[in-house]
Every structure is written in structure tokens, then in C-alpha cells.
Motif scaffolding. Structure first.
Motif, PDB file in Angstrom:
ATOM      1  N   GLN A   9       0.834  -1.197   0.000  1.00  0.00           N
ATOM      2  CA  GLN A   9       0.000   0.000   0.000  1.00  0.00           C
ATOM      3  C   GLN A   9       0.871   1.249   0.000  1.00  0.00           C
ATOM      4  OE1 GLN A   9      -2.525  -0.564   3.510  1.00  0.00           O
ATOM      5  NE2 GLN A   9      -4.262  -0.767   2.111  1.00  0.00           N
ATOM      6  N   HIS A  10       0.301   2.338  -0.490  1.00  0.00           N
ATOM      7  CA  HIS A  10       0.959   3.643  -0.444  1.00  0.00           C
ATOM      8  C   HIS A  10       0.369   4.445   0.708  1.00  0.00           C
ATOM      9  CE1 HIS A  10       1.917   2.645  -4.669  1.00  0.00           C
ATOM     10  NE2 HIS A  10       2.987   3.383  -4.439  1.00  0.00           N
ATOM     11  N   ILE A  11       1.219   5.219   1.385  1.00  0.00           N
ATOM     12  CA  ILE A  11       0.760   6.178   2.385  1.00  0.00           C
ATOM     13  C   ILE A  11       1.474   7.496   2.121  1.00  0.00           C
ATOM     14  CG2 ILE A  11       0.189   4.477   4.158  1.00  0.00           C
ATOM     15  CD1 ILE A  11       2.854   5.136   5.543  1.00  0.00           C
ATOM     16  N   GLN A  12       0.919   8.585   2.633  1.00  0.00           N
ATOM     17  CA  GLN A  12       1.547   9.891   2.498  1.00  0.00           C
ATOM     18  C   GLN A  12       2.071  10.328   3.857  1.00  0.00           C
ATOM     19  OE1 GLN A  12      -0.770  12.815   0.487  1.00  0.00           O
ATOM     20  NE2 GLN A  12      -0.744  11.683  -1.424  1.00  0.00           N
ATOM     21  N   VAL A  13       3.345  10.707   3.871  1.00  0.00           N
ATOM     22  CA  VAL A  13       3.995  11.079   5.122  1.00  0.00           C
ATOM     23  C   VAL A  13       4.889  12.299   4.906  1.00  0.00           C
ATOM     24  CG1 VAL A  13       3.972   8.734   6.077  1.00  0.00           C
ATOM     25  CG2 VAL A  13       5.916   9.475   4.712  1.00  0.00           C
ATOM     26  N   HIS A  14       5.268  12.923   5.994  1.00  0.00           N
ATOM     27  CA  HIS A  14       6.208  14.047   5.965  1.00  0.00           C
ATOM     28  C   HIS A  14       7.552  13.539   5.431  1.00  0.00           C
ATOM     29  CE1 HIS A  14       9.040  16.999   7.628  1.00  0.00           C
ATOM     30  NE2 HIS A  14       8.021  17.840   7.543  1.00  0.00           N
ATOM     31  N   PRO A  15       8.312  14.365   4.714  1.00  0.00           N
ATOM     32  CA  PRO A  15       9.607  13.924   4.174  1.00  0.00           C
ATOM     33  C   PRO A  15      10.555  13.346   5.224  1.00  0.00           C
ATOM     34  CG  PRO A  15       8.993  16.017   3.194  1.00  0.00           C
ATOM     35  CD  PRO A  15       7.988  15.729   4.278  1.00  0.00           C
ATOM     36  N   ASP A  16      10.586  13.911   6.428  1.00  0.00           N
ATOM     37  CA  ASP A  16      11.455  13.377   7.483  1.00  0.00           C
ATOM     38  C   ASP A  16      11.009  11.970   7.894  1.00  0.00           C
ATOM     39  OD1 ASP A  16      12.919  15.730   7.471  1.00  0.00           O
ATOM     40  OD2 ASP A  16      11.914  16.549   9.243  1.00  0.00           O
ATOM     41  N   THR A  17       9.697  11.772   7.954  1.00  0.00           N
ATOM     42  CA  THR A  17       9.158  10.456   8.290  1.00  0.00           C
ATOM     43  C   THR A  17       9.474   9.463   7.177  1.00  0.00           C
ATOM     44  OG1 THR A  17       7.394  11.485   9.581  1.00  0.00           O
ATOM     45  CG2 THR A  17       7.056   9.189   8.901  1.00  0.00           C
ATOM     46  N   ALA A  18       9.351   9.901   5.926  1.00  0.00           N
ATOM     47  CA  ALA A  18       9.672   9.033   4.788  1.00  0.00           C
ATOM     48  C   ALA A  18      11.126   8.580   4.854  1.00  0.00           C
ATOM     49  CB  ALA A  18       9.394   9.766   3.475  1.00  0.00           C
ATOM     50  N   ALA A  19      12.015   9.500   5.167  1.00  0.00           N
ATOM     51  CA  ALA A  19      13.440   9.167   5.268  1.00  0.00           C
ATOM     52  C   ALA A  19      13.666   8.154   6.391  1.00  0.00           C
ATOM     53  CB  ALA A  19      14.268  10.427   5.504  1.00  0.00           C
ATOM     54  N   TRP A  20      13.019   8.357   7.531  1.00  0.00           N
ATOM     55  CA  TRP A  20      13.156   7.429   8.654  1.00  0.00           C
ATOM     56  C   TRP A  20      12.615   6.051   8.282  1.00  0.00           C
ATOM     57  CZ3 TRP A  20       9.254   5.153  11.763  1.00  0.00           C
ATOM     58  CH2 TRP A  20       9.742   4.419  12.834  1.00  0.00           C
ATOM     59  N   LEU A  21      11.461   6.007   7.619  1.00  0.00           N
ATOM     60  CA  LEU A  21      10.872   4.730   7.219  1.00  0.00           C
ATOM     61  C   LEU A  21      11.787   3.988   6.240  1.00  0.00           C
ATOM     62  CD1 LEU A  21       7.142   5.817   6.828  1.00  0.00           C
ATOM     63  CD2 LEU A  21       8.062   4.247   8.556  1.00  0.00           C
ATOM     64  N   ARG A  22      12.474   4.729   5.363  1.00  0.00           N
ATOM     65  CA  ARG A  22      13.440   4.096   4.458  1.00  0.00           C
ATOM     66  C   ARG A  22      14.622   3.534   5.248  1.00  0.00           C
ATOM     67  NH1 ARG A  22      12.235   8.775   1.495  1.00  0.00           N
ATOM     68  NH2 ARG A  22      10.790   8.244  -0.164  1.00  0.00           N
ATOM     69  N   THR A  23      15.101   4.300   6.219  1.00  0.00           N
ATOM     70  CA  THR A  23      16.255   3.886   7.030  1.00  0.00           C
ATOM     71  C   THR A  23      15.976   2.577   7.762  1.00  0.00           C
ATOM     72  OG1 THR A  23      16.979   6.161   7.328  1.00  0.00           O
ATOM     73  CG2 THR A  23      17.776   4.569   8.937  1.00  0.00           C
ATOM     74  N   VAL A  24      14.761   2.422   8.256  1.00  0.00           N
ATOM     75  CA  VAL A  24      14.428   1.206   9.016  1.00  0.00           C
ATOM     76  C   VAL A  24      13.832   0.108   8.132  1.00  0.00           C
ATOM     77  CG1 VAL A  24      14.222   2.420  11.208  1.00  0.00           C
ATOM     78  CG2 VAL A  24      12.182   2.103   9.792  1.00  0.00           C
ATOM     79  N   GLY A  25      13.783   0.345   6.805  1.00  0.00           N
ATOM     80  CA  GLY A  25      13.380  -0.692   5.867  1.00  0.00           C
ATOM     81  C   GLY A  25      11.898  -0.952   5.740  1.00  0.00           C
ATOM     82  N   VAL A  26      11.068   0.011   6.119  1.00  0.00           N
ATOM     83  CA  VAL A  26       9.620  -0.167   6.041  1.00  0.00           C
ATOM     84  C   VAL A  26       9.093   0.204   4.658  1.00  0.00           C
ATOM     85  CG1 VAL A  26       7.388   0.612   6.967  1.00  0.00           C
ATOM     86  CG2 VAL A  26       9.302   0.155   8.513  1.00  0.00           C
ATOM     87  N   VAL A  27       9.716   1.169   4.012  1.00  0.00           N
ATOM     88  CA  VAL A  27       9.240   1.588   2.678  1.00  0.00           C
ATOM     89  C   VAL A  27      10.334   1.365   1.644  1.00  0.00           C
ATOM     90  CG1 VAL A  27       7.637   3.292   3.628  1.00  0.00           C
ATOM     91  CG2 VAL A  27       9.899   4.026   2.931  1.00  0.00           C
ATOM     92  N   ALA A  28       9.906   1.335   0.392  1.00  0.00           N
ATOM     93  CA  ALA A  28      10.827   1.153  -0.732  1.00  0.00           C
ATOM     94  C   ALA A  28      11.774   2.343  -0.821  1.00  0.00           C
ATOM     95  CB  ALA A  28      10.034   1.001  -2.026  1.00  0.00           C
ATOM     96  N   PRO A  29      12.988   2.115  -1.299  1.00  0.00           N
ATOM     97  CA  PRO A  29      13.936   3.229  -1.485  1.00  0.00           C
ATOM     98  C   PRO A  29      13.368   4.289  -2.419  1.00  0.00           C
ATOM     99  CG  PRO A  29      15.027   1.122  -1.784  1.00  0.00           C
ATOM    100  CD  PRO A  29      13.567   0.835  -1.704  1.00  0.00           C
ATOM    101  N   ALA A  30      13.805   5.525  -2.239  1.00  0.00           N
ATOM    102  CA  ALA A  30      13.356   6.621  -3.095  1.00  0.00           C
ATOM    103  C   ALA A  30      13.843   6.386  -4.507  1.00  0.00           C
ATOM    104  CB  ALA A  30      13.891   7.947  -2.573  1.00  0.00           C
ATOM    105  N   LYS A  31      13.016   6.761  -5.474  1.00  0.00           N
ATOM    106  CA  LYS A  31      13.422   6.644  -6.883  1.00  0.00           C
ATOM    107  C   LYS A  31      14.403   7.748  -7.209  1.00  0.00           C
ATOM    108  CE  LYS A  31       9.155   4.514  -8.385  1.00  0.00           C
ATOM    109  NZ  LYS A  31       7.978   4.620  -9.219  1.00  0.00           N
ATOM    110  N   SER A  32      15.418   7.412  -7.991  1.00  0.00           N
ATOM    111  CA  SER A  32      16.435   8.395  -8.364  1.00  0.00           C
ATOM    112  C   SER A  32      16.019   9.150  -9.604  1.00  0.00           C
ATOM    113  CB  SER A  32      17.770   7.715  -8.653  1.00  0.00           C
ATOM    114  OG  SER A  32      18.127   6.927  -7.562  1.00  0.00           O
TER     115      SER A  32
END
Length: 60
Positions: free
Chosen positions: A37-60
Motif C-alpha cells: 500500500q501507499h501512504i503519504q507522510v512528511h519527508p522526514d518520516t519518509a526518510a526514517w521509514l526508508r532507514t528502518v526498511g519499512v518503505v521502498a527506497p526513493a526513486k532516483s
């Protein structure tokens, strides 16, 4: 494992929210969301979620 702390809770500026794809189930704002599923989050939260492996890496 040393898990970083999530960003502080602040009222998000809706225009700055990022849409992220969950790689595993995650509870966001009290709602359990399934992997894929997709969710919308604050950019800082998105970065944290990537760091802990919950969301897919950001597209380059």
C-alpha cells in the motif's frame, strides 16, 4: 540492532507530504496498512521509514 528514533510529531504541511510504498505492514496514524500500500507522510518520516526498511527506497 540500533533503530533510529522517528522524527518528532508535528502537524504536517500537506503540500510537502511524500507518497511512499510500504515494503512490509506498518501502523501509521493508528491504522494498520499492508505491504504494497501507499501512504503519504512528511519527508522526514519518509526518510526514517526508508532507514528502518519499512518503505521502498526513493526513486532516483
Amino acid at each position: 540492532m540500533n533503530t533510529p528514533l522517528p522524527p518528532s510529531k508535528k502537524t504536517p504541511n500537506r503540500s510537502r507530504l511524500q507518497r511512499v510504498l510500504l515494503q512490509r505492514s506498518h501502523t501509521h496514524q493508528g491504522v494498520l496498512h499492508a505491504a504494497g500500500q501507499h501512504i503519504q507522510v512528511h519527508p522526514d518520516t519518509a526518510a526514517w521509514l526508508r532507514t528502518v526498511g519499512v518503505v521502498a527506497p526513493a526513486k532516483s
